[in-house]
Scaffold this active site. Structure first.
Site, PDB file in Angstrom:
ATOM      1  N   LEU A 194       0.396   3.580  -2.113  1.00 24.82           N
ATOM      2  CA  LEU A 194       0.815   3.663  -3.618  1.00 24.82           C
ATOM      3  C   LEU A 194       1.429   4.647  -4.121  1.00 24.82           C
ATOM      4  O   LEU A 194       0.854   5.807  -3.791  1.00 24.82           O
ATOM      5  CB  LEU A 194      -0.500   3.098  -4.181  1.00 24.82           C
ATOM      6  CG  LEU A 194      -1.195   1.769  -3.886  1.00 24.82           C
ATOM      7  CD1 LEU A 194      -2.405   1.528  -4.469  1.00 24.82           C
ATOM      8  CD2 LEU A 194      -0.313   0.570  -3.813  1.00 24.82           C
ATOM      9  N   GLY A 228       0.721  -1.159  -0.002  1.00 22.50           N
ATOM     10  CA  GLY A 228      -0.094  -0.131  -0.027  1.00 22.50           C
ATOM     11  C   GLY A 228       0.681   1.226   0.075  1.00 22.50           C
ATOM     12  O   GLY A 228       1.926   1.384  -0.257  1.00 22.50           O
ATOM     13  N   SER A 231       9.348   5.555  -3.571  1.00 22.71           N
ATOM     14  CA  SER A 231       9.286   4.558  -2.338  1.00 22.71           C
ATOM     15  C   SER A 231       8.311   5.085  -1.536  1.00 22.71           C
ATOM     16  O   SER A 231       8.082   6.398  -1.218  1.00 22.71           O
ATOM     17  CB  SER A 231      10.785   4.558  -1.803  1.00 22.71           C
ATOM     18  OG  SER A 231      10.277   3.846  -0.586  1.00 22.71           O
ATOM     19  N   HIS A 260       4.146   1.586  -7.988  1.00 24.36           N
ATOM     20  CA  HIS A 260       3.176   0.579  -7.993  1.00 24.36           C
ATOM     21  C   HIS A 260       2.120   0.514  -9.387  1.00 24.36           C
ATOM     22  O   HIS A 260       1.563  -0.214  -9.821  1.00 24.36           O
ATOM     23  CB  HIS A 260       2.312   0.962  -6.470  1.00 24.36           C
ATOM     24  CG  HIS A 260       3.098   0.640  -5.589  1.00 24.36           C
ATOM     25  ND1 HIS A 260       3.369   1.639  -4.573  1.00 24.36           N
ATOM     26  CD2 HIS A 260       3.748  -0.524  -4.833  1.00 24.36           C
ATOM     27  CE1 HIS A 260       3.983   1.427  -3.481  1.00 24.36           C
ATOM     28  NE2 HIS A 260       4.260   0.052  -3.717  1.00 24.36           N
ATOM     29  N   GLN A 270      11.892  -3.536 -10.033  1.00 21.67           N
ATOM     30  CA  GLN A 270      13.407  -3.665  -9.920  1.00 21.67           C
ATOM     31  C   GLN A 270      14.046  -3.008  -9.004  1.00 21.67           C
ATOM     32  O   GLN A 270      15.165  -3.036  -8.632  1.00 21.67           O
ATOM     33  CB  GLN A 270      13.848  -3.239 -11.500  1.00 21.67           C
ATOM     34  CG  GLN A 270      15.401  -3.398 -11.529  1.00 21.67           C
ATOM     35  CD  GLN A 270      15.973  -4.797 -11.546  1.00 21.67           C
ATOM     36  OE1 GLN A 270      15.148  -5.559 -11.472  1.00 21.67           O
ATOM     37  NE2 GLN A 270      17.391  -4.769 -11.254  1.00 21.67           N
ATOM     38  N   GLN A 295      14.932  -8.660  -3.985  1.00 17.77           N
ATOM     39  CA  GLN A 295      13.678  -9.342  -3.694  1.00 17.77           C
ATOM     40  C   GLN A 295      13.355 -10.182  -5.314  1.00 17.77           C
ATOM     41  O   GLN A 295      13.007 -11.252  -5.002  1.00 17.77           O
ATOM     42  CB  GLN A 295      12.607  -8.039  -3.470  1.00 17.77           C
ATOM     43  CG  GLN A 295      11.082  -8.651  -3.486  1.00 17.77           C
ATOM     44  CD  GLN A 295      10.132  -7.987  -2.720  1.00 17.77           C
ATOM     45  OE1 GLN A 295      10.109  -7.497  -1.661  1.00 17.77           O
ATOM     46  NE2 GLN A 295       9.507  -7.083  -3.636  1.00 17.77           N
TER      47      GLN A 295
HETATM   48  O1  PAF Z   1       7.735  -5.154  -2.249  1.00 15.66           O
HETATM   49  C1  PAF Z   1       6.688  -5.289  -1.399  1.00 15.66           C
HETATM   50  O2  PAF Z   1       6.067  -4.135  -1.127  1.00 15.66           O
HETATM   51  C2  PAF Z   1       6.655  -6.093  -0.357  1.00 15.66           C
HETATM   52  O3  PAF Z   1       8.039  -6.768  -0.119  1.00 15.66           O
HETATM   53  C3  PAF Z   1       5.680  -7.316  -1.206  1.00 15.66           C
HETATM   54  C4  PAF Z   1       6.286  -8.013  -2.271  1.00 15.66           C
HETATM   55  C5  PAF Z   1       4.516  -6.772  -1.447  1.00 15.66           C
HETATM   56  C6  PAF Z   1       5.459  -8.555   0.119  1.00 15.66           C
HETATM   57  O4  PAF Z   1       5.048  -7.930   1.039  1.00 15.66           O
END
Ligand code: PAF
Length: 281
Positions: A33, A31, A185, A37, A148, A153
């Protein structure tokens, strides 16, 4: 656009969409956003019939001294933006729904989690891999979309999907930046105006590194040192790590040849920010 908080209701929705032959795109988020996102959501909309975004601040990926409690949350603002980006369903479970009393199962990926954010945030990737596995099991997406900006991750989740034979394609979308270069971010919201200016040192040091490489400086250690020097010039910045690794293997390297990942984590005041770039020699 629907907002679903119940796991069974989410599963029913997915079953019905699949019965109609619809493909499903999942954009997992915590969230708060931003344009990064929303880019993932628009991308999902282009190639999937139904777009589900999860909004879940996942407690298992935060360490005991980290910012779980104060992580920004804004479901109504997020809903408005997600709807505009073409999202069909927001999946917004409560922590007790995802991790009920007695919850005991976790996914652990070795190797590439033992560096970068995996070192500074012990348990972080275990929490990410666990929640993403749960989201994949609940939403059963054909494709899942990640940014990216979280380069490690992405590599961890790709490893997981391959190793555990998960039937989903991971789509990776480039870093989205503010006009002045700061990577988008949710944590940027914590920065004071002075810190916001100081935070530019992350993207500027990445640019410096690419410039040096373009000029023929391909010694990885030297590039790393120049980046450290640049960040240290900013008095509000405190380095967590600066690393140069081969990409996508994340192994040590002496010379920047083909592709190398330059990854940074830097604290600006109390806010820890990450950024990265792929250097090409
Ligand atoms: O990248 C993120 O916001 C989080 O690590 C994710 C992939 C939603 C997992 O909680």
């Amino acid at each position: 656009m629907k907002i679903i908080s119940d796991i069974q209701e989410m599963q029913l929705f997915v079953r019905q969409a699949k019965e109609k032959g619809m493909s499903i795109g999942l954009v997992p988020t915590m969230g708060s956003l931003h344009e990064g996102h929303l880019t993932l959501m628009r991308q999902a909309k282009k190639s999937c019939d139904v777009v589900v975004t999860s909004i879940f601040v996942n407690p298992t990926q935060f360490g005991p001294t980290e910012d779980f409690a104060k992580y920004p949350r804004d479901l109504s603002g997020d809903s408005e933006q997600a709807a505009k980006a073409g999202v069909d369903v927001i999946f917004h479970p409560q922590p007790e729904e995802m991790y009920p009393a007695g919850y005991s199962s976790f996914i652990e990926i070795n190797g590439i989690t033992q560096k970068l954010c995996g070192l500074s945030r012990p348990g972080h990737f275990r929490g990410v891999a666990t929640v993403v596995t749960k989201l994949f099991n609940i939403v059963q997406p054909d494709k899942a979309f990640f940014g990216q900006k979280d380069a490690q991750q992405v590599l961890v989740l790709k490893r997981m999907v391959t190793d555990l034979n998960m039937n989903v394609t991971l789509e990776v979308v480039p870093i989205v930046r503010e006009k002045d270069g700061l990577a988008m971010s949710s944590r940027n919201a914590f920065l004071s105006p002075e810190e916001r200016k100081a935070a530019l040192v992350l993207s500027q040091s990445l640019q410096l590194a690419q410039k040096l490489v373009n000029q023929g400086q391909v010694d990885a250690q030297n590039i790393k040192e120049q980046v450290i020097l640049k960040i240290k010039q900013e008095k509000l910045a405190q380095i967590d790590y600066v690393e140069v690794y081969s990409y996508p293997q994340l192994e040590n390297l002496d010379v920047i040849g083909d592709k190398a990942l330059l990854a940074l984590a830097v604290r600006i005041g109390n806010t820890r920010l990450i950024d990265n770039t792929i250097l090409e020699g």
